[in-house]
Write an enzyme that holds these catalytic residues in place. Structure first.
Site, PDB file in Angstrom:
ATOM      1  N   GLU A 157      -5.375  -2.892 -17.829  1.00 19.96           N
ATOM      2  CA  GLU A 157      -4.122  -3.240 -18.511  1.00 19.96           C
ATOM      3  C   GLU A 157      -4.325  -4.203 -19.669  1.00 19.96           C
ATOM      4  O   GLU A 157      -3.764  -4.018 -20.746  1.00 19.96           O
ATOM      5  CB  GLU A 157      -3.111  -3.830 -17.510  1.00 19.96           C
ATOM      6  CG  GLU A 157      -2.258  -2.802 -16.800  1.00 19.96           C
ATOM      7  CD  GLU A 157      -3.015  -2.043 -15.717  1.00 19.96           C
ATOM      8  OE1 GLU A 157      -4.127  -2.478 -15.353  1.00 19.96           O
ATOM      9  OE2 GLU A 157      -2.507  -1.017 -15.233  1.00 19.96           O
ATOM     10  N   HIS A 174       4.176  -4.740  -5.191  1.00 21.28           N
ATOM     11  CA  HIS A 174       4.543  -3.590  -6.014  1.00 21.28           C
ATOM     12  C   HIS A 174       6.038  -3.332  -6.044  1.00 21.28           C
ATOM     13  O   HIS A 174       6.480  -2.283  -6.496  1.00 21.28           O
ATOM     14  CB  HIS A 174       3.826  -2.335  -5.502  1.00 21.28           C
ATOM     15  CG  HIS A 174       2.342  -2.397  -5.681  1.00 21.28           C
ATOM     16  ND1 HIS A 174       1.471  -1.521  -5.091  1.00 21.28           N
ATOM     17  CD2 HIS A 174       1.571  -3.251  -6.394  1.00 21.28           C
ATOM     18  CE1 HIS A 174       0.222  -1.832  -5.417  1.00 21.28           C
ATOM     19  NE2 HIS A 174       0.272  -2.887  -6.210  1.00 21.28           N
TER      20      HIS A 174
END
Lengths: 431, 309
Positions: free
Chosen positions: B43, B112
């Site tokens: 990322e 998450h």
């Protein structure tokens, strides 16, 4: 063991209160410090915090009912406890004492020893009551410090009340804890002049009719007629030149954002004169004359539903600026009904100023426990003989109402002469 | 992408796999591997490449598989994307879109399943949008791609399955403009993204009880359309802010403060917020649902501000 819950004095002058709302239901557990109910006093609607813990076994005064100070309003105890004998004892006692509101001039029905039998400094339950000859109501107020008398209202309700000229203290709130909402204000405005003195419009015909007396109006009526009836008033008027004082104020205010009020200057000068004439700061207590040890001055402030006298304490130690700042704060909160009793009671001297209405001279009724009140007229420009000719001068007429039981004519006159000199030559107050 | 060839898409599984959530279905076939680029799991790296490309004159769309993974790329977004224009005295601009799913989902546990809206909303230099309907999603994404500043787009994972009318033709939903999703007169319920559904259901329940709810969908969290929010509250005099983020320093807390400050004299009650509970997301499904905003919680909050309780 079951205990009686008595109506207490939630303001120093309260003799009876109306139960506005119960916050606890029958059978509900109450802890010391919980708000038991709301009580409308002569000044405001206040929370009644329980000083006892237990289960609320019986409510004896329903919402909307009045109870005199000392009357039983409820019974607290253990769950399931048999209170039938206590209830019959209470109802028997109630039959002997007059009903609330039926004879307003009689002293409150109380179970504690009457103040006449116990005049010393010891209050009920052996606590020191302070002033020595405080009456029972005063002592009850000392024992249970009253919560601030601020009206609970939403910001919108406050704004709308200002627009409609509705006195928030007279509006019953439908929100939690009696919070006044905008709907309450609008309904009160629609309901008529009781809560909205400024409401106008419609055909040019006066509404007329009868209006129930608000607790505040009742308190004003009672206290002032008592004062006028019991204190032998005499008045002393003096016309003084205010040129120098006004010039001084103009100079001091030059360039200031917050302009110092004329009343703040008057309060300061009066405080200086009072320090030099302490007999004026006295209170008739029947068997003794009490002399105040600080210069606490009240200022009469007109409200939509009556008047109130916020007190600036210890004016002798404060500057004009400090007095002015306090006054502005007190007056602003007074207009919102947000003063607590200790902020508007106990002044040793009072000033009432109707100058802004163009009144040049008037007499005022003494505001107990003080012995004197100063009535201040409008500043006018008048021809004055000076130095062999007539000159224009700004003058103000001051009238002192005195209680002759504590203040003799010469004492009052000496004070007025002193005050007049300070007003005419404010610099002298510095010396 | 058809309109402007500077626009390209990059991210994990956006090409061969058609997008982790199939958002980029068919784009690789249509525009080829130079404009639909699969990246490794990195990322910080590919977000930085995107920002560099934007500074160099392209208009990248960077897809994060979820905003939870974007935490790794925060340094690039906060320190480069958000600030380059300011630090270069306006000489550089960063026309980039960061998008991906955000907010609580199902059975994904603490790491998450969380709303990170406040993290982006906190940063000056970023624009942050969060659509709640397919219509707004298309219009906001187009506006975001055409914007010369970095725009973070929050898409709720569970909303990908929602259906709604989306016109074929070209249209834009302006960034910084809230939308009244339901007009009403008794209370303003202000929300954004997925909780809109809960709020609309709560409005129906409340309607049966005689309460007329106005629903304000923020759509854009930064800039915030305070004009629409305040004019709604000034009409209804009561406000509840519903958010799926945590309560502390969250979007709801900020909106509630702004309402309290600007509309003080117009409020007839305290401003309430309904948010996720102040805990990491539990895995257990019953608890997972219990910590999030629900119809019951919204109805209760509205009842509190209307003093019906």
């Amino acid at each position: 063991m079951a205990e009686k819950v008595l109506m207490i004095a939630l303001s120093p002058t309260m003799e009876e209160g109306t139960i506005v709302a119960w916050h606890k239901k029958k059978g509900e557990r109450v802890e010391s410090g919980d708000v038991l109910c709301e009580v409308e006093t002569d000044k405001a609607t206040m929370d009644y915090e329980s000083t006892q813990s237990g289960v609320l076994l019986e409510i004896l005064k329903k919402e909307g009912e009045k109870a005199r100070v000392g009357e039983v309003i409820a019974v607290l105890g253990e769950e399931g406890e048999d209170i039938s004998s206590l209830l019959s004892e209470i109802s028997a006692a109630a039959e002997e004492t007059p009903k609330a509101g039926s004879e307003p001039d009689r002293p409150p029905a109380v179970e504690a020893p009457s103040p006449k039998e116990e005049p010393g400094p010891q209050g009920a339950q052996g606590r020191v009551a302070g002033g020595g000859v405080e009456d029972l109501r005063g002592r009850a107020a000392l024992e249970v410090p009253p919560p601030a008398g601020r009206v609970k209202a939403s910001p919108l309700a406050r704004k709308r009340a200002r627009e409609l000229g509705v006195d928030l203290r007279l509006v019953r709130g439908s929100g939690p804890g009696g919070r006044v909402t905008v709907r309450d204000v609008e309904e009160a405005a629609k309901a008529g002049p009781a809560a909205s003195p400024a409401a106008s419009g419609g055909p040019r015909r006066l509404a007329g009719g009868r209006e129930p007396v608000t607790p505040m109006r009742a308190a004003i009526a009672r206290r002032l007629s008592e004062s006028k009836r019991t204190a032998p008033h005499f008045t002393l008027t003096v016309k003084v030149r205010a040129d120098r004082l006004l010039t001084l104020r103009e100079q001091v205010n030059e360039g200031r954002q917050e302009r110092l009020s004329f009343n703040a200057f008057l309060m300061k000068l009066a405080a200086e004169a009072l320090v030099r004439h302490p007999q004026i700061l006295s209170s008739w207590e029947g068997e003794a004359i009490r002399y105040f040890d600080t210069v606490d001055i009240g200022l009469a402030v007109a409200l939509p539903g009556g008047l109130i006298t916020p007190v600036v304490r210890s004016c002798e130690y404060k500057t004009v600026e400090e007095i002015d700042r306090e006054l502005k704060d007190l007056i602003a909160r007074a207009r919102e009904g947000g003063l607590s009793p200790e902020e508007y009671t106990g002044a040793g001297f009072t000033i009432s100023n109707l100058g802004s209405y163009g009144i040049t001279e008037f007499t005022a009724i003494i505001n107990p426990p003080a012995s004197a009140i100063l009535a201040v007229g409008a500043v006018t420009t008048e021809p004055v003989w000076e130095g062999g000719g007539v000159v224009p001068a700004r003058v103000v007429r001051l009238t002192l109402s005195c209680d002759h039981r504590t203040i003799d004519g010469a004492v009052g006159a000496a004070f007025m002469a002193g005050l007049a000199r300070y007003v005419e030559e404010p610099g002298r107050a510095l010396v | 992408m058809a309109r402007d060839e500077r626009v390209f898409l990059m991210g994990e599984e956006v090409g061969e796999y058609d997008g982790a959530y199939k958002v980029s279905r068919g784009l690789l076939v249509k525009y080829g591997p130079k404009r639909v680029i699969d990246t490794p799991i990195s990322e910080l790296g590919f977000t930085g490449i995107g920002i560099g490309a934007a500074i160099a004159g392209l208009r990248p769309v960077v897809e994060w598989m979820t905003h939870n993974f974007a935490i790794l790329a925060m340094d690039q977004v906060i320190n480069n994307a958000a600030k380059m224009r300011h630090m270069s005295g306006g000489q550089l601009k960063v026309p980039i879109v960061f998008r991906g799913p955000n907010g609580p989902a199902e059975y994904l546990s603490s790491q998450h399943s969380q709303s990170l809206a406040a993290f982006w909303m906190h940063v000056p230099g970023l624009k942050v949008v969060a659509p709640a309907t397919p219509y707004d999603a298309k219009g906001l994404l187009k506006s975001a791609i055409r914007d010369d500043d970095p725009v973070v787009m929050l898409e709720a994972e569970l909303m990908y399955a929602w259906e709604g009318e989306v016109p074929e033709e070209e249209y834009l939903v302006p960034i910084g403009k809230a939308d009244i999703k339901r007009p009403g007169k008794d209370v303003s319920v202000i929300t954004y993204s997925k909780p809109l559904k809960v709020v609309m259901e709560a409005a129906k329940v409340l309607e049966e009880r005689g309460v007329d709810v106005e629903v304000v969908d923020l759509r854009s969290l930064r800039p915030l359309d305070t004009e629409t929010i305040f004019s709604s509250v000034r009409k209804t005099h009561r406000a509840v802010v519903v958010d799926e983020a945590w309560p502390m320093c969250g979007p709801a807390s900020f909106v509630a403060w702004a309402v309290g400050k600007a509309c003080f004299d117009d409020l007839d009650a305290q401003v309430e917020i309904v948010t996720s509970e102040d805990v990491p997301m539990p895995y257990n499904h019953t608890l997972e649902l219990a910590v999030q905003s629900s119809v019951e919680k919204v109805v209760a909050a509205v009842s509190r501000v209307l003093y019906l309780e």
